[in-house]
Design an enzyme around this catalytic site. Sequence first.
Site, PDB file in Angstrom:
ATOM      1  N   TYR A   1     -42.460-140.000 -18.471  1.00 12.86           N
ATOM      2  CA  TYR A   1     -43.192-138.767 -18.164  1.00 12.86           C
ATOM      3  C   TYR A   1     -44.557-139.088 -17.562  1.00 12.86           C
ATOM      4  O   TYR A   1     -45.008-138.441 -16.612  1.00 12.86           O
ATOM      5  CB  TYR A   1     -43.380-137.926 -19.433  1.00 12.86           C
ATOM      6  CG  TYR A   1     -42.192-137.066 -19.782  1.00 12.86           C
ATOM      7  CD1 TYR A   1     -41.698-136.128 -18.881  1.00 12.86           C
ATOM      8  CD2 TYR A   1     -41.577-137.160 -21.028  1.00 12.86           C
ATOM      9  CE1 TYR A   1     -40.621-135.315 -19.200  1.00 12.86           C
ATOM     10  CE2 TYR A   1     -40.494-136.366 -21.362  1.00 12.86           C
ATOM     11  CZ  TYR A   1     -40.018-135.441 -20.451  1.00 12.86           C
ATOM     12  OH  TYR A   1     -38.946-134.652 -20.765  1.00 12.86           O
TER      13      TYR A   1
ATOM     14  N   ARG B   1     -43.532-116.421 -30.647  1.00 18.23           N
ATOM     15  CA  ARG B   1     -44.165-117.256 -29.623  1.00 18.23           C
ATOM     16  C   ARG B   1     -44.767-116.436 -28.483  1.00 18.23           C
ATOM     17  O   ARG B   1     -45.380-117.002 -27.576  1.00 18.23           O
ATOM     18  CB  ARG B   1     -43.123-118.217 -29.018  1.00 18.23           C
ATOM     19  CG  ARG B   1     -43.044-119.626 -29.592  1.00 18.23           C
ATOM     20  CD  ARG B   1     -44.081-120.585 -29.046  1.00 18.23           C
ATOM     21  NE  ARG B   1     -44.385-120.451 -27.637  1.00 18.23           N
ATOM     22  CZ  ARG B   1     -43.688-120.973 -26.644  1.00 18.23           C
ATOM     23  NH1 ARG B   1     -42.604-121.696 -26.901  1.00 18.23           N
ATOM     24  NH2 ARG B   1     -44.049-120.792 -25.392  1.00 18.23           N
TER      25      ARG B   1
ATOM     26  N   ASP C   1     -42.924-131.515 -30.023  1.00 18.34           N
ATOM     27  CA  ASP C   1     -42.437-131.993 -28.744  1.00 18.34           C
ATOM     28  C   ASP C   1     -42.835-133.453 -28.634  1.00 18.34           C
ATOM     29  O   ASP C   1     -43.825-133.884 -29.238  1.00 18.34           O
ATOM     30  CB  ASP C   1     -43.047-131.191 -27.584  1.00 18.34           C
ATOM     31  CG  ASP C   1     -42.395-131.545 -26.252  1.00 18.34           C
ATOM     32  OD1 ASP C   1     -41.376-130.925 -25.902  1.00 18.34           O
ATOM     33  OD2 ASP C   1     -42.893-132.473 -25.569  1.00 18.34           O
TER      34      ASP C   1
ATOM     35  N   ARG D   1     -32.840-129.156 -31.487  1.00 14.17           N
ATOM     36  CA  ARG D   1     -33.330-127.917 -30.876  1.00 14.17           C
ATOM     37  C   ARG D   1     -32.789-126.679 -31.579  1.00 14.17           C
ATOM     38  O   ARG D   1     -32.617-125.629 -30.949  1.00 14.17           O
ATOM     39  CB  ARG D   1     -32.989-127.853 -29.382  1.00 14.17           C
ATOM     40  CG  ARG D   1     -33.734-128.884 -28.541  1.00 14.17           C
ATOM     41  CD  ARG D   1     -33.595-128.559 -27.057  1.00 14.17           C
ATOM     42  NE  ARG D   1     -34.121-129.661 -26.244  1.00 14.17           N
ATOM     43  CZ  ARG D   1     -33.537-130.116 -25.146  1.00 14.17           C
ATOM     44  NH1 ARG D   1     -32.410-129.579 -24.727  1.00 14.17           N
ATOM     45  NH2 ARG D   1     -34.076-131.110 -24.471  1.00 14.17           N
TER      46      ARG D   1
ATOM     47  N   ARG E   1     -35.563-121.504 -28.490  1.00 14.36           N
ATOM     48  CA  ARG E   1     -35.248-120.405 -27.577  1.00 14.36           C
ATOM     49  C   ARG E   1     -33.969-119.654 -27.888  1.00 14.36           C
ATOM     50  O   ARG E   1     -33.784-118.532 -27.430  1.00 14.36           O
ATOM     51  CB  ARG E   1     -35.188-120.950 -26.139  1.00 14.36           C
ATOM     52  CG  ARG E   1     -36.525-121.407 -25.615  1.00 14.36           C
ATOM     53  CD  ARG E   1     -36.407-122.137 -24.298  1.00 14.36           C
ATOM     54  NE  ARG E   1     -35.723-123.417 -24.446  1.00 14.36           N
ATOM     55  CZ  ARG E   1     -35.470-124.243 -23.436  1.00 14.36           C
ATOM     56  NH1 ARG E   1     -35.816-123.894 -22.207  1.00 14.36           N
ATOM     57  NH2 ARG E   1     -34.866-125.390 -23.648  1.00 14.36           N
TER      58      ARG E   1
END
Length: 352
Positions: A153, A42, A78, A29, A33
Amino acid sequence: MTRRNIPHAPLLAAAAGDTPDRTPVWFMRQAGRSLPEYRKVREGISMLDSCFMPELLAEITMQPVRRHGVDAAILFSDIVVPLRAAGVGVEIVPGRGPVMDKAITTRADIDALPILEEDVPEVAEGIGIILDELTDSQALIGFVGAPFTLASYLVEGGPSKNHEKTKAMIHGEPETWHALMERLTPTITRFLRLQIDAGIDAMQLFDSWAGFLTERDYREHVLPYSVRILEEIAGEIPRIHFGVGTGELLGAMSEAGSEVMGVDWRVPLDVAAERIHAVSGPKVLQGNLDPAVLFAGRDALVSEVARIKSEAVRAMEAGHATGHIFNLGHGVLPNTPAEAITEAVAIVHGEN
């Protein structure tokens, strides 16, 4: 395509069990962010949409390489991207994660689950742009989510704290569970194959939720499918295998066949190496700084980096490991100061 020939790139040298000229470092990661430039590009674009926009995908992937001087880019993607590419209804909801339009509850749902058979040209094009910017010392790591995590998921309909529906299917309807894993494995393999064909230098199989399982359940219901995916690309590029909270599963996970085993921060690297070596022989270790230490200031960073590197050296001297790639024990936390990541890289490289 002709694959890049960059054997002296520190990450690839370490992954091959050779001695790199410095300890290679990249962070899970690292793109995302924590970077203000990421938040800027983004703006107004959903997470999943950005994964299918070649120039944006490449820009986000390269931002931390330019800023931090890491030894590898990790493809911005992802684990649910191959599901979206196959036609599954899924969105990444801010603050929550991947949410499915419809949960998988029956065998009929599984039989209707699309399988990815086509190329994903947007991803391949993005990889090409990234490779053009990387230097010969910087590797590009592609990745896919392991089938257990994707299956969870799908069965839960989104993120779950306890994975009760997933475990209920494993124990109550094992044939249905195995049918789902059989259905997912070709999609994951196809998405990995297209990344390799586009030129990635290494890959990571990421099993976010495997740590919720017992070793017995992991071996019976998960391991065979991870083996199949990694076998498909054996001998082509270095393979990294990582799961969160998987200290008790390290030996079993090492049987999946990767050259490199990622270790989260809960287990010291030399202890992890013993567990892996006892089952599969020595492998390259990846890890395992606690992501929270990036908030703790320079002195703590210096101390923790030195400890982890010394654990890796002990593991190698004992014959339990063949190399070390420095990383976090999971991903960069969203509010991590970008300057702390840059400083950590310099400390690992011995430059600061």
